[in-house]
Motif scaffolding. Structure first.
Motif, PDB file in Angstrom:
ATOM      1  N   ALA A 151       0.851  -1.193   0.000  1.00  0.00           N
ATOM      2  CA  ALA A 151       0.000   0.000   0.000  1.00  0.00           C
ATOM      3  C   ALA A 151       0.881   1.235   0.000  1.00  0.00           C
ATOM      4  O   ALA A 151       2.087   1.155   0.249  1.00  0.00           O
ATOM      5  N   ARG A 152       0.277   2.378  -0.263  1.00  0.00           N
ATOM      6  CA  ARG A 152       1.038   3.630  -0.273  1.00  0.00           C
ATOM      7  C   ARG A 152       1.437   4.068   1.134  1.00  0.00           C
ATOM      8  O   ARG A 152       2.493   4.638   1.329  1.00  0.00           O
ATOM      9  N   ALA A 153       0.587   3.809   2.115  1.00  0.00           N
ATOM     10  CA  ALA A 153       0.853   4.220   3.496  1.00  0.00           C
ATOM     11  C   ALA A 153       1.745   3.198   4.182  1.00  0.00           C
ATOM     12  O   ALA A 153       1.397   2.020   4.277  1.00  0.00           O
ATOM     13  N   ALA A 154       2.880   3.644   4.681  1.00  0.00           N
ATOM     14  CA  ALA A 154       3.825   2.740   5.355  1.00  0.00           C
ATOM     15  C   ALA A 154       3.181   2.042   6.551  1.00  0.00           C
ATOM     16  O   ALA A 154       3.501   0.888   6.847  1.00  0.00           O
ATOM     17  N   GLU A 190       3.132  -4.998  -4.808  1.00  0.00           N
ATOM     18  CA  GLU A 190       3.338  -3.670  -5.390  1.00  0.00           C
ATOM     19  C   GLU A 190       3.353  -2.611  -4.298  1.00  0.00           C
ATOM     20  O   GLU A 190       2.989  -2.871  -3.157  1.00  0.00           O
ATOM     21  N   LEU A 191       3.808  -1.442  -4.652  1.00  0.00           N
ATOM     22  CA  LEU A 191       3.769  -0.237  -3.827  1.00  0.00           C
ATOM     23  C   LEU A 191       4.734  -0.230  -2.638  1.00  0.00           C
ATOM     24  O   LEU A 191       4.941   0.815  -2.044  1.00  0.00           O
ATOM     25  N   MET A 192       5.289  -1.366  -2.252  1.00  0.00           N
ATOM     26  CA  MET A 192       6.222  -1.448  -1.126  1.00  0.00           C
ATOM     27  C   MET A 192       7.380  -2.352  -1.504  1.00  0.00           C
ATOM     28  O   MET A 192       7.293  -3.121  -2.451  1.00  0.00           O
ATOM     29  N   SER A 193       8.434  -2.249  -0.732  1.00  0.00           N
ATOM     30  CA  SER A 193       9.614  -3.087  -0.959  1.00  0.00           C
ATOM     31  C   SER A 193       9.882  -3.929   0.270  1.00  0.00           C
ATOM     32  O   SER A 193       9.590  -3.505   1.386  1.00  0.00           O
ATOM     33  N   PRO A 243      10.091 -10.652  -6.489  1.00  0.00           N
ATOM     34  CA  PRO A 243      11.283 -11.001  -7.277  1.00  0.00           C
ATOM     35  C   PRO A 243      12.592 -10.506  -6.647  1.00  0.00           C
ATOM     36  O   PRO A 243      13.591 -11.229  -6.666  1.00  0.00           O
ATOM     37  N   GLU A 244      12.576  -9.311  -6.068  1.00  0.00           N
ATOM     38  CA  GLU A 244      13.778  -8.787  -5.401  1.00  0.00           C
ATOM     39  C   GLU A 244      14.165  -9.658  -4.217  1.00  0.00           C
ATOM     40  O   GLU A 244      15.346  -9.949  -4.002  1.00  0.00           O
ATOM     41  N   LEU A 245      13.171 -10.060  -3.440  1.00  0.00           N
ATOM     42  CA  LEU A 245      13.452 -10.866  -2.257  1.00  0.00           C
ATOM     43  C   LEU A 245      13.981 -12.241  -2.639  1.00  0.00           C
ATOM     44  O   LEU A 245      14.954 -12.719  -2.052  1.00  0.00           O
ATOM     45  N   VAL A 246      13.360 -12.878  -3.624  1.00  0.00           N
ATOM     46  CA  VAL A 246      13.834 -14.204  -4.043  1.00  0.00           C
ATOM     47  C   VAL A 246      15.262 -14.107  -4.581  1.00  0.00           C
ATOM     48  O   VAL A 246      16.093 -14.975  -4.302  1.00  0.00           O
ATOM     49  N   ALA A 247      15.574 -13.050  -5.302  1.00  0.00           N
ATOM     50  CA  ALA A 247      16.949 -12.853  -5.787  1.00  0.00           C
ATOM     51  C   ALA A 247      17.916 -12.774  -4.611  1.00  0.00           C
ATOM     52  O   ALA A 247      18.984 -13.396  -4.623  1.00  0.00           O
ATOM     53  N   ALA A 248      17.555 -12.026  -3.586  1.00  0.00           N
ATOM     54  CA  ALA A 248      18.420 -11.887  -2.408  1.00  0.00           C
ATOM     55  C   ALA A 248      18.541 -13.211  -1.654  1.00  0.00           C
ATOM     56  O   ALA A 248      19.634 -13.581  -1.201  1.00  0.00           O
ATOM     57  N   LEU A 249      17.441 -13.925  -1.523  1.00  0.00           N
ATOM     58  CA  LEU A 249      17.480 -15.209  -0.815  1.00  0.00           C
ATOM     59  C   LEU A 249      18.384 -16.201  -1.525  1.00  0.00           C
ATOM     60  O   LEU A 249      19.221 -16.856  -0.904  1.00  0.00           O
ATOM     61  N   ARG A 301      -3.999 -14.959 -10.530  1.00  0.00           N
ATOM     62  CA  ARG A 301      -3.341 -14.673 -11.814  1.00  0.00           C
ATOM     63  C   ARG A 301      -1.932 -14.101 -11.646  1.00  0.00           C
ATOM     64  O   ARG A 301      -0.989 -14.596 -12.239  1.00  0.00           O
ATOM     65  N   ASP A 302      -1.806 -13.036 -10.872  1.00  0.00           N
ATOM     66  CA  ASP A 302      -0.517 -12.340 -10.774  1.00  0.00           C
ATOM     67  C   ASP A 302       0.560 -13.198 -10.110  1.00  0.00           C
ATOM     68  O   ASP A 302       1.677 -13.313 -10.623  1.00  0.00           O
TER      69      ASP A 302
END
Length: 129
Positions: free
Chosen positions: A14-17, A45-48, A52-58, A81-82
């Motif tokens: 979400a947009r709000a932390a 989406e919208l947060m980190s 895909p980024e996490l799996v790459a790091a793992l 779907r996604d």
């Protein structure tokens, strides 16, 4: 401690932390229960980090057994779907890793029973007007 296994809690984002706070608490509670497993939180989406980024790091850290838990109440388009498309891409990009996914949390009977318990308890704890 070296973790060979990871449990990824996958949420929408979400947009709000502040939105992530309950998911961070869930991650922390799960880490405390499974100290031998690397427990992380990833977002669609919208947060980190995004999944895909996490799996790459793992995988870069040598984690080769990854279980993804969609912390969604229902199996809408993101879960149906996604997420499968993302997982297909990740399995191609990281063939050395076993990437598994379980049902959405809200589809699980134990989770639904816990939510029902909370809702029923609300009858007793809600202030009277």
């Amino acid at each position: 401690m070296s973790h060979q296994r990871a449990l990824v809690l996958f949420a929408h984002g979400a947009r709000a932390a502040s939105w992530a706070a309950p998911f961070e608490r869930l991650r922390d509670l799960t880490r405390a229960r499974e100290p031998q497993v690397r427990v992380e939180l990833a977002f669609l989406e919208l947060m980190s980090p995004r999944l895909p980024e996490l799996v790459a790091a793992l995988t870069a850290d040598g984690v080769n057994d990854i279980t993804v838990v969609p912390v969604f109440l229902g199996q809408g388009g993101h879960v149906l779907r996604d997420l499968p498309l993302i997982l297909d891409d990740l399995r191609v990009a990281y063939p050395q890793a076993s990437i598994k996914v379980v049902e959405a949390a809200g589809e699980n009977a134990a989770v639904l029973n816990a939510l029902s318990d909370y809702c029923v308890a609300a009858l007793e704890s809600a202030p009277s007007n």
